[in-house]
Motif scaffolding. Sequence first.
Motif, PDB file in Angstrom:
ATOM      1  N   GLN A   2      66.303 -15.071-101.954  1.00 40.61           N
ATOM      2  CA  GLN A   2      67.327 -16.113-101.966  1.00 40.61           C
ATOM      3  C   GLN A   2      68.735 -15.539-102.143  1.00 40.61           C
ATOM      4  O   GLN A   2      69.681 -16.286-102.367  1.00 40.61           O
ATOM      5  CB  GLN A   2      67.036 -17.110-103.103  1.00 40.61           C
ATOM      6  CG  GLN A   2      65.622 -17.644-103.128  1.00 40.61           C
ATOM      7  CD  GLN A   2      65.219 -18.291-101.817  1.00 40.61           C
ATOM      8  OE1 GLN A   2      65.962 -19.101-101.271  1.00 40.61           O
ATOM      9  NE2 GLN A   2      64.060 -17.923-101.296  1.00 40.61           N
ATOM     10  N   ALA A   3      68.875 -14.232-102.021  1.00 42.71           N
ATOM     11  CA  ALA A   3      70.157 -13.594-102.324  1.00 42.71           C
ATOM     12  C   ALA A   3      71.286 -14.118-101.448  1.00 42.71           C
ATOM     13  O   ALA A   3      72.368 -14.484-101.946  1.00 42.71           O
ATOM     14  CB  ALA A   3      70.034 -12.074-102.178  1.00 42.71           C
ATOM     15  N   GLU A   4      71.083 -14.159-100.151  1.00 43.07           N
ATOM     16  CA  GLU A   4      72.151 -14.604 -99.245  1.00 43.07           C
ATOM     17  C   GLU A   4      72.451 -16.083 -99.436  1.00 43.07           C
ATOM     18  O   GLU A   4      73.619 -16.499 -99.411  1.00 43.07           O
ATOM     19  CB  GLU A   4      71.771 -14.314 -97.790  1.00 43.07           C
ATOM     20  CG  GLU A   4      71.765 -12.844 -97.430  1.00 43.07           C
ATOM     21  CD  GLU A   4      73.164 -12.229 -97.415  1.00 43.07           C
ATOM     22  OE1 GLU A   4      74.164 -12.977 -97.494  1.00 43.07           O
ATOM     23  OE2 GLU A   4      73.252 -10.992 -97.335  1.00 43.07           O
ATOM     24  N   LEU A   5      71.418 -16.892 -99.620  1.00 44.33           N
ATOM     25  CA  LEU A   5      71.639 -18.322 -99.840  1.00 44.33           C
ATOM     26  C   LEU A   5      72.458 -18.543-101.105  1.00 44.33           C
ATOM     27  O   LEU A   5      73.394 -19.357-101.113  1.00 44.33           O
ATOM     28  CB  LEU A   5      70.297 -19.045 -99.934  1.00 44.33           C
ATOM     29  CG  LEU A   5      70.354 -20.561-100.147  1.00 44.33           C
ATOM     30  CD1 LEU A   5      69.195 -21.238 -99.443  1.00 44.33           C
ATOM     31  CD2 LEU A   5      70.334 -20.929-101.633  1.00 44.33           C
ATOM     32  N   TRP A  43      58.633 -13.765-106.618  1.00 45.92           N
ATOM     33  CA  TRP A  43      57.452 -13.565-105.771  1.00 45.92           C
ATOM     34  C   TRP A  43      56.385 -14.632-106.010  1.00 45.92           C
ATOM     35  O   TRP A  43      55.716 -15.078-105.075  1.00 45.92           O
ATOM     36  CB  TRP A  43      56.840 -12.189-106.049  1.00 45.92           C
ATOM     37  CG  TRP A  43      57.685 -11.033-105.621  1.00 45.92           C
ATOM     38  CD1 TRP A  43      58.522 -10.293-106.400  1.00 45.92           C
ATOM     39  CD2 TRP A  43      57.782 -10.471-104.305  1.00 45.92           C
ATOM     40  NE1 TRP A  43      59.133  -9.305-105.660  1.00 45.92           N
ATOM     41  CE2 TRP A  43      58.700  -9.388-104.376  1.00 45.92           C
ATOM     42  CE3 TRP A  43      57.177 -10.773-103.081  1.00 45.92           C
ATOM     43  CZ2 TRP A  43      59.017  -8.612-103.259  1.00 45.92           C
ATOM     44  CZ3 TRP A  43      57.498 -10.001-101.971  1.00 45.92           C
ATOM     45  CH2 TRP A  43      58.404  -8.934-102.057  1.00 45.92           C
ATOM     46  N   SER A  44      56.194 -15.034-107.253  1.00 46.29           N
ATOM     47  CA  SER A  44      55.022 -15.832-107.609  1.00 46.29           C
ATOM     48  C   SER A  44      55.172 -17.330-107.365  1.00 46.29           C
ATOM     49  O   SER A  44      54.176 -18.035-107.311  1.00 46.29           O
ATOM     50  CB  SER A  44      54.675 -15.612-109.088  1.00 46.29           C
ATOM     51  OG  SER A  44      55.772 -15.992-109.911  1.00 46.29           O
ATOM     52  N   ARG A  45      56.407 -17.826-107.229  1.00 46.14           N
ATOM     53  CA  ARG A  45      56.587 -19.277-107.089  1.00 46.14           C
ATOM     54  C   ARG A  45      56.362 -19.698-105.633  1.00 46.14           C
ATOM     55  O   ARG A  45      57.061 -19.244-104.726  1.00 46.14           O
ATOM     56  CB  ARG A  45      57.968 -19.705-107.579  1.00 46.14           C
ATOM     57  CG  ARG A  45      58.137 -21.225-107.619  1.00 46.14           C
ATOM     58  CD  ARG A  45      59.447 -21.630-108.286  1.00 46.14           C
ATOM     59  NE  ARG A  45      59.697 -23.047-108.189  1.00 46.14           N
ATOM     60  CZ  ARG A  45      59.249 -23.966-109.038  1.00 46.14           C
ATOM     61  NH1 ARG A  45      58.525 -23.577-110.074  1.00 46.14           N
ATOM     62  NH2 ARG A  45      59.520 -25.234-108.875  1.00 46.14           N
ATOM     63  N   LYS A  46      55.421 -20.594-105.423  1.00 41.00           N
ATOM     64  CA  LYS A  46      55.068 -21.012-104.063  1.00 41.00           C
ATOM     65  C   LYS A  46      56.201 -21.784-103.395  1.00 41.00           C
ATOM     66  O   LYS A  46      56.481 -21.592-102.208  1.00 41.00           O
ATOM     67  CB  LYS A  46      53.789 -21.864-104.101  1.00 41.00           C
ATOM     68  CG  LYS A  46      53.273 -22.266-102.736  1.00 41.00           C
ATOM     69  CD  LYS A  46      51.965 -23.036-102.850  1.00 41.00           C
ATOM     70  CE  LYS A  46      51.456 -23.434-101.472  1.00 41.00           C
ATOM     71  NZ  LYS A  46      50.176 -24.199-101.575  1.00 41.00           N
ATOM     72  N   ASP A  47      56.829 -22.684-104.128  1.00 45.47           N
ATOM     73  CA  ASP A  47      57.933 -23.489-103.602  1.00 45.47           C
ATOM     74  C   ASP A  47      59.223 -22.971-104.221  1.00 45.47           C
ATOM     75  O   ASP A  47      59.542 -23.310-105.362  1.00 45.47           O
ATOM     76  CB  ASP A  47      57.718 -24.968-103.956  1.00 45.47           C
ATOM     77  CG  ASP A  47      58.756 -25.889-103.337  1.00 45.47           C
ATOM     78  OD1 ASP A  47      59.492 -25.424-102.446  1.00 45.47           O
ATOM     79  OD2 ASP A  47      58.825 -27.056-103.748  1.00 45.47           O
ATOM     80  N   PRO A  48      59.979 -22.112-103.532  1.00 44.63           N
ATOM     81  CA  PRO A  48      61.142 -21.460-104.141  1.00 44.63           C
ATOM     82  C   PRO A  48      62.148 -22.459-104.703  1.00 44.63           C
ATOM     83  O   PRO A  48      62.352 -23.548-104.164  1.00 44.63           O
ATOM     84  CB  PRO A  48      61.755 -20.665-102.976  1.00 44.63           C
ATOM     85  CG  PRO A  48      60.648 -20.488-102.005  1.00 44.63           C
ATOM     86  CD  PRO A  48      59.798 -21.717-102.132  1.00 44.63           C
ATOM     87  N   SER A  54      55.143 -23.913-109.360  1.00 45.19           N
ATOM     88  CA  SER A  54      55.798 -25.038-108.686  1.00 45.19           C
ATOM     89  C   SER A  54      54.909 -26.270-108.631  1.00 45.19           C
ATOM     90  O   SER A  54      55.407 -27.378-108.438  1.00 45.19           O
ATOM     91  CB  SER A  54      56.228 -24.632-107.271  1.00 45.19           C
ATOM     92  OG  SER A  54      55.127 -24.153-106.526  1.00 45.19           O
ATOM     93  N   SER A  55      53.607 -26.114-108.825  1.00 41.42           N
ATOM     94  CA  SER A  55      52.738 -27.293-108.858  1.00 41.42           C
ATOM     95  C   SER A  55      52.887 -28.031-110.183  1.00 41.42           C
ATOM     96  O   SER A  55      52.858 -29.270-110.229  1.00 41.42           O
ATOM     97  CB  SER A  55      51.275 -26.885-108.636  1.00 41.42           C
ATOM     98  OG  SER A  55      50.842 -25.982-109.643  1.00 41.42           O
ATOM     99  N   PRO A  73      66.467 -22.843-102.622  1.00 44.96           N
ATOM    100  CA  PRO A  73      66.804 -23.663-101.447  1.00 44.96           C
ATOM    101  C   PRO A  73      66.868 -25.149-101.738  1.00 44.96           C
ATOM    102  O   PRO A  73      67.696 -25.875-101.190  1.00 44.96           O
ATOM    103  CB  PRO A  73      65.676 -23.331-100.457  1.00 44.96           C
ATOM    104  CG  PRO A  73      65.174 -22.004-100.890  1.00 44.96           C
ATOM    105  CD  PRO A  73      65.295 -22.005-102.387  1.00 44.96           C
ATOM    106  N   ALA A  74      65.995 -25.601-102.620  1.00 44.32           N
ATOM    107  CA  ALA A  74      65.958 -27.030-102.932  1.00 44.32           C
ATOM    108  C   ALA A  74      66.953 -27.423-104.006  1.00 44.32           C
ATOM    109  O   ALA A  74      67.501 -28.536-103.978  1.00 44.32           O
ATOM    110  CB  ALA A  74      64.546 -27.418-103.380  1.00 44.32           C
ATOM    111  N   ASN A  75      67.230 -26.526-104.961  1.00 44.34           N
ATOM    112  CA  ASN A  75      67.916 -26.952-106.183  1.00 44.34           C
ATOM    113  C   ASN A  75      69.331 -26.449-106.390  1.00 44.34           C
ATOM    114  O   ASN A  75      70.104 -27.093-107.106  1.00 44.34           O
ATOM    115  CB  ASN A  75      67.083 -26.551-107.409  1.00 44.34           C
ATOM    116  CG  ASN A  75      65.941 -27.500-107.674  1.00 44.34           C
ATOM    117  OD1 ASN A  75      65.586 -28.303-106.819  1.00 44.34           O
ATOM    118  ND2 ASN A  75      65.349 -27.414-108.841  1.00 44.34           N
ATOM    119  N   LEU A  76      69.705 -25.310-105.830  1.00 41.13           N
ATOM    120  CA  LEU A  76      71.004 -24.741-106.186  1.00 41.13           C
ATOM    121  C   LEU A  76      72.170 -25.617-105.747  1.00 41.13           C
ATOM    122  O   LEU A  76      73.068 -25.920-106.544  1.00 41.13           O
ATOM    123  CB  LEU A  76      71.156 -23.338-105.601  1.00 41.13           C
ATOM    124  CG  LEU A  76      72.458 -22.627-105.972  1.00 41.13           C
ATOM    125  CD1 LEU A  76      72.606 -22.501-107.490  1.00 41.13           C
ATOM    126  CD2 LEU A  76      72.532 -21.257-105.304  1.00 41.13           C
TER     127      LEU A  76
END
Length: 271
Positions: free
Chosen positions: A49-52, A227-232, A198-199, A235-238
């Motif tokens: 998520q670095a560039e985002l 690495w471990s979070r299925k739903d990053p 994320s669940s 992208p959704a929250n920042l």
Amino acid sequence: MSPASLLAAAALAALLPAAVGSATDAPSTGAPACRGTIYLTFDTGSQSQAELIAQTLKRHGIRATFFLANEKTVRGDWSLDPSWAPFWRARVAEGHAFGSHTFDHVYYVKDGAGGAIVVKPQFGAGAGKQASWSAAQFCDELRRVDERFMALTGRRLDSIWRAPGGKTSPRTLAAARECGYAHVGWSPAGFSGDELSSSRYPNALLLQQSLAGLKDGDIFMAHMGIWSRKDPWAPANLEPLIAGLERKGFCFGTVPEHPAYLHDHSNKIKK
């Protein structure tokens, strides 16, 4: 997940009060007064998520604080490789702040005999193996990031660090202070939850709790990819997190501007 993460998750769910002092930025001419200041911080990780993150901060004109370790990335390289120099140089040009996260993402395990510090690096030659370090060796690990960052960008780190997992002891804090680094944790409401399942902790819940709980002076922590979070998380929250805080009248600052660190002139990195 580390014990520190579990504790942080409990703090997140309970929306406990902020653990750091408050501060309000002076408004610029013609701009509305800030209701308070939030300090966004990002630790290196998978860098997915670095560039985002960078582009979102730039779009909002926000300066944040990055804590750097040399971590394996989704590109197959390492976050402090020369291949990442353009990325970090661009962040320097934007005026962000930077601290050490230990070069090999080294976890504190326990205090050892004779003043030793028992650690466990996540990366590097000693990855996954416990080692017993002196205070001087611990300082050297913090300095390795500064030396690499200087080579990549021509800029020194700020005199701050963050322990992987947030795990510290009076011994590690004292060792770091001796070489000029002040430790930076995060506020209870500032735990993003981006390393949780994320669940069990969907992004919508994490966003709601952050917006409800963050207060003036809070230090917020997220990663540049997990690495471990299925739903990053990012992208959704920042974007909605920043927009929501702005609607509440919050401004943003870097950790060196935080009142808990601003006036501590004794913290100068000792080369």
